[in-house]
Design an enzyme around this catalytic site. Structure first.
Site, PDB file in Angstrom:
ATOM      1  N   TYR A 110       0.880  -1.176   0.000  1.00  0.00           N
ATOM      2  CA  TYR A 110       0.000   0.000   0.000  1.00  0.00           C
ATOM      3  C   TYR A 110       0.914   1.221   0.000  1.00  0.00           C
ATOM      4  O   TYR A 110       0.914   2.032   0.928  1.00  0.00           O
ATOM      5  CB  TYR A 110      -0.920   0.008   1.218  1.00  0.00           C
ATOM      6  CG  TYR A 110      -1.947  -1.100   1.234  1.00  0.00           C
ATOM      7  CD1 TYR A 110      -2.349  -1.724   0.054  1.00  0.00           C
ATOM      8  CD2 TYR A 110      -2.549  -1.513   2.421  1.00  0.00           C
ATOM      9  CE1 TYR A 110      -3.297  -2.740   0.067  1.00  0.00           C
ATOM     10  CE2 TYR A 110      -3.505  -2.522   2.439  1.00  0.00           C
ATOM     11  CZ  TYR A 110      -3.870  -3.135   1.257  1.00  0.00           C
ATOM     12  OH  TYR A 110      -4.812  -4.137   1.266  1.00  0.00           O
TER      13      TYR A 110
HETATM   14  P1  FDA Z   1       3.053  -2.515 -10.644  1.00  0.00           P
HETATM   15  O1  FDA Z   1       3.323  -3.083 -11.977  1.00  0.00           O
HETATM   16  O2  FDA Z   1       2.582  -1.106 -10.574  1.00  0.00           O
HETATM   17  O3  FDA Z   1       4.309  -2.757  -9.705  1.00  0.00           O
HETATM   18  C1  FDA Z   1       4.349  -2.372  -8.350  1.00  0.00           C
HETATM   19  C2  FDA Z   1       5.815  -2.218  -7.915  1.00  0.00           C
HETATM   20  O4  FDA Z   1       6.525  -3.427  -8.141  1.00  0.00           O
HETATM   21  C3  FDA Z   1       6.566  -1.155  -8.719  1.00  0.00           C
HETATM   22  O5  FDA Z   1       7.568  -0.598  -7.907  1.00  0.00           O
HETATM   23  C4  FDA Z   1       7.195  -1.957  -9.821  1.00  0.00           C
HETATM   24  O6  FDA Z   1       8.322  -1.341 -10.421  1.00  0.00           O
HETATM   25  C5  FDA Z   1       7.568  -3.236  -9.111  1.00  0.00           C
HETATM   26  N1  FDA Z   1       7.541  -4.378 -10.018  1.00  0.00           N
HETATM   27  C6  FDA Z   1       6.482  -4.798 -10.732  1.00  0.00           C
HETATM   28  N2  FDA Z   1       6.823  -5.873 -11.441  1.00  0.00           N
HETATM   29  C7  FDA Z   1       8.115  -6.135 -11.184  1.00  0.00           C
HETATM   30  C8  FDA Z   1       9.010  -7.126 -11.649  1.00  0.00           C
HETATM   31  N3  FDA Z   1       8.618  -8.053 -12.513  1.00  0.00           N
HETATM   32  N4  FDA Z   1      10.284  -7.097 -11.213  1.00  0.00           N
HETATM   33  C9  FDA Z   1      10.674  -6.139 -10.331  1.00  0.00           C
HETATM   34  N5  FDA Z   1       9.862  -5.182  -9.854  1.00  0.00           N
HETATM   35  C10 FDA Z   1       8.584  -5.178 -10.274  1.00  0.00           C
HETATM   36  N6  FDA Z   1      -2.453  -5.875  -2.163  1.00  0.00           N
HETATM   37  C11 FDA Z   1      -2.673  -6.952  -1.370  1.00  0.00           C
HETATM   38  O7  FDA Z   1      -1.746  -7.438  -0.720  1.00  0.00           O
HETATM   39  N7  FDA Z   1      -3.911  -7.513  -1.308  1.00  0.00           N
HETATM   40  C12 FDA Z   1      -4.960  -7.048  -2.029  1.00  0.00           C
HETATM   41  O8  FDA Z   1      -6.053  -7.590  -1.948  1.00  0.00           O
HETATM   42  C13 FDA Z   1      -4.722  -5.929  -2.885  1.00  0.00           C
HETATM   43  N8  FDA Z   1      -5.736  -5.414  -3.636  1.00  0.00           N
HETATM   44  C14 FDA Z   1      -5.487  -4.352  -4.462  1.00  0.00           C
HETATM   45  C15 FDA Z   1      -6.528  -3.830  -5.259  1.00  0.00           C
HETATM   46  C16 FDA Z   1      -6.301  -2.738  -6.091  1.00  0.00           C
HETATM   47  C17 FDA Z   1      -7.428  -2.212  -6.938  1.00  0.00           C
HETATM   48  C18 FDA Z   1      -5.001  -2.157  -6.131  1.00  0.00           C
HETATM   49  C19 FDA Z   1      -4.748  -0.967  -7.022  1.00  0.00           C
HETATM   50  C20 FDA Z   1      -3.969  -2.681  -5.364  1.00  0.00           C
HETATM   51  C21 FDA Z   1      -4.203  -3.763  -4.524  1.00  0.00           C
HETATM   52  N9  FDA Z   1      -3.197  -4.283  -3.732  1.00  0.00           N
HETATM   53  C22 FDA Z   1      -3.443  -5.365  -2.925  1.00  0.00           C
HETATM   54  C23 FDA Z   1      -1.858  -3.685  -3.753  1.00  0.00           C
HETATM   55  C24 FDA Z   1      -0.944  -4.444  -4.719  1.00  0.00           C
HETATM   56  O9  FDA Z   1      -0.530  -5.646  -4.092  1.00  0.00           O
HETATM   57  C25 FDA Z   1       0.307  -3.614  -5.051  1.00  0.00           C
HETATM   58  O10 FDA Z   1      -0.076  -2.400  -5.629  1.00  0.00           O
HETATM   59  C26 FDA Z   1       1.251  -4.384  -5.965  1.00  0.00           C
HETATM   60  O11 FDA Z   1       2.530  -3.851  -5.877  1.00  0.00           O
HETATM   61  C27 FDA Z   1       0.774  -4.345  -7.398  1.00  0.00           C
HETATM   62  O12 FDA Z   1       1.584  -5.118  -8.232  1.00  0.00           O
HETATM   63  P2  FDA Z   1       1.495  -4.849  -9.815  1.00  0.00           P
HETATM   64  O13 FDA Z   1       2.451  -5.749 -10.493  1.00  0.00           O
HETATM   65  O14 FDA Z   1       0.073  -4.872 -10.227  1.00  0.00           O
HETATM   66  O15 FDA Z   1       1.908  -3.326  -9.894  1.00  0.00           O
END
Ligand code: FDA
Length: 508
Positions: free
Chosen positions: A448
């Site tokens: 978060y």
């Molecule tokens: P994104 O691609 O934006 O990456 C997030 C971060 O991780 C960034 O710093 C990125 O650079 C880095 N990153 C991504 N992929 C990478 C990779 N392959 N290698 C290295 N670094 C990488 N959390 C939770 O625990 N339980 C929940 O139920 C929810 N529900 C939820 C709902 C909604 C609508 C949102 C917007 C968010 C959540 N979250 C959550 C929070 C979520 O776990 C958190 O935002 C994650 O980091 C999202 O990962 P993404 O890959 O989608 O995001």
């Protein structure tokens, strides 16, 4: 004006030909370019040319390139890695310095193992796609990750990741058993070759500080074929404050098969008056006939009845809590979010029950104009979270926490003025909560992400003391080990952002 001939100019120059050719075609072009240069030079210059061209194969290449460099800041371009794009502060696709996005959206294969209950999941896959593939194989296999199906596994697992199976099985990161990562040198590493320190760091410390995670290997978990869910609302007129108060005393002590999360919102009562509504959402790993007596014994104030409950499979419970009850599980394959709100979030951990009088103050804030779409979500801890040590992974929020709060405020439109008003509202709520939540540090959940709790110096060197302002809140003492790992694997701080782990002695 007479241009000097190549025969006079070549001896004065050195040509540094940079290449990183990986395919035969490009390597051929490179050779063609050299031959062309030789061919078009005057005969008597040909031999000189070979003495002034330095390719990367030449032993003098680096010393000549670096000889006159006086500004090691170089271009300052950052790399932002995006998997699901759900970062709360948009760090995977926004920066105030020049940057490139490495988007892993197309790297989304999932392969579910057979008997040994494992899976390989590429980083660009969503948790919804993972749940779908698991459910295709079995009704009793599951995975303890988040609620919103469009969250990407790349960021989610690297920051912890939890959902309704938290009290029974812990975090998604607790079930990662291997990973593939590209490090700053461009090497492809697995758990064995990256070593246990780096493997530890990427399971909760945030991947973006350490490299590009391509895929995770995870252990799946086993759940009963029949689970029970309920969603029950109670307003202030229906005794919500008393039930919330009691929930604080039991939520972390209930059997780990029982997870009841709670959220507070503003609502209208049946008489049309504005009120506060507490919503209790439950997943129970068993049938309704066990659940109802258990609830009557542990939280009788809620008045749960059998009619409030629905029995279903684990995958149907995923659809239920994601707002897709009764729909085909195909919706889990979609990457299109169901809402496109603007929001600001913050998080807190609670170690002692909050007094009822404090809730009454909170309600007053919910009656303010900005709180029309505000919510406080209370996530119960306890269960297996009490049994995993604080240093097992970088995620340190284990025993001693009754629950976590996610404070959220949404708004639509209104530009900067509306954003400022709503962000101020949530900051005031957060300030008000300070006496009632964890202290020294005031802990926060990395997934978060909240830039209010401190940031790096994104355009220059970040000292340990500056990083530790936000770092200890997310990671407590694990921050020290994360800095150590970072210093080992990326001392030049290539992988960085506003809240990446800073290396010690970095020039950048
Ligand atoms: P994104 O691609 O934006 O990456 C997030 C971060 O991780 C960034 O710093 C990125 O650079 C880095 N990153 C991504 N992929 C990478 C990779 N392959 N290698 C290295 N670094 C990488 N959390 C939770 O625990 N339980 C929940 O139920 C929810 N529900 C939820 C709902 C909604 C609508 C949102 C917007 C968010 C959540 N979250 C959550 C929070 C979520 O776990 C958190 O935002 C994650 O980091 C999202 O990962 P993404 O890959 O989608 O995001």
């Amino acid at each position: 004006m007479k241009f000097p001939s190549s025969s006079t100019i070549f001896p004065l120059l050195s040509f540094l030909l940079l290449s990183s050719f990986q395919t035969v075609t490009l390597a051929d072009s490179y050779q063609n370019f050299l031959q062309c240069l030789y061919f078009h030079s005057e005969n008597n210059a040909t031999s000189n040319i070979s003495q002034v061209i330095y390719t990367q194969n030449n032993s003098s290449f680096s010393s000549i390139l670096e000889f006159s460099i006086r500004n090691f800041r170089k271009h300052g371009i950052q790399i932002r890695i995006r998997s699901g794009g759900h970062d709360y502060e948009a760090l995977s696709y926004v920066s105030d310095v020049p940057f490139v996005i490495l988007d892993l959206i197309n790297l989304s294969e999932i392969s579910i193992g057979g008997e040994n209950k494992t899976a390989w999941v590429q980083s660009g896959a969503t948790i919804g796609q993972l749940y779908y593939r698991i459910a295709e194989k079995s009704k009793t296999l599951a995975f303890p990750a988040g609620v919103c199906p469009t969250v990407g596994v790349g960021g989610h697992f690297s920051g912890g990741g939890y959902g309704f199976l938290l009290r029974k099985f812990g975090l998604a990161a607790d079930h990662v058993v291997d990973a593939l990562l590209i490090d700053v040198k461009g090497q492809l590493l697995d758990r064995k070759s990256m070593g246990e320190d780096l493997f530890w760091a990427i399971r909760g410390g945030g991947g973006a500080s350490f490299g590009v995670i391509l895929a995770w290997k995870i252990n799946l978990v086993t759940v009963p074929s029949t689970l029970t869910v309920f969603t029950v609302h109670r307003t202030l007129e229906q005794n919500a404050t008393k039930i919330v108060d009691k929930w604080q005393y039991v939520a972390d002590k209930l059997p780990e098969d029982l997870y009841i999360r709670l959220y507070l919102t503003r609502s209208n009562s049946s008489s049309g008056r504005t009120t506060i509504r507490a919503t209790f959402e439950c997943l129970f790993l068993g049938g309704v006939d066990f659940l109802v007596p258990l609830m009557q014994q542990s939280l009788p104030e809620l008045g749960l009845e059998k009619a409030d409950c629905i029995e279903m499979s684990w995958i149907d419970s995923i659809l239920y809590f994601a707002g897709f009850q009764g729909e085909s599980m195909d919706v889990l394959l979609s990457r299109t979010p169901t809402s496109f709100g603007t929001f600001k979030a913050k998080s807190d951990y609670v170690k002692e029950p909050i007094p009822e009088t404090a809730f009454e103050e909170v309600y007053e804030r919910f009656y303010e104009q900005e709180a029309e779409s505000a919510v406080m979500i209370f996530i119960p801890y306890g269960g297996i979270m009490n049994e995993i040590s604080e240093s097992e992974t970088p995620f340190p929020h284990r025993a001693g926490n009754i629950y976590k709060i996610q404070h959220l405020v949404y708004w639509q439109g209104g530009g900067d003025e509306a954003a400022e008003r709503h962000i101020n509202w949530i900051r005031r709520l957060y300030s008000y909560m300070a006496p009632f939540v964890s202290k020294n540090p005031r802990a926060a959940y990395m997934n978060y992400r909240d830039l209010d709790i401190g940031t790096n110096n994104n355009k220059g060197y970040t000292r340990f003391t500056q990083g530790s302002v936000w770092g200890f809140k997310y990671f407590k003492n694990n921050f020290n080990r994360l800095v150590h790992v970072k210093t080992m694997v990326d001392p030049g701080n290539f992988f960085r952002n506003e809240q990446s782990i800073p290396p010690l002695y970095s020039r950048k």
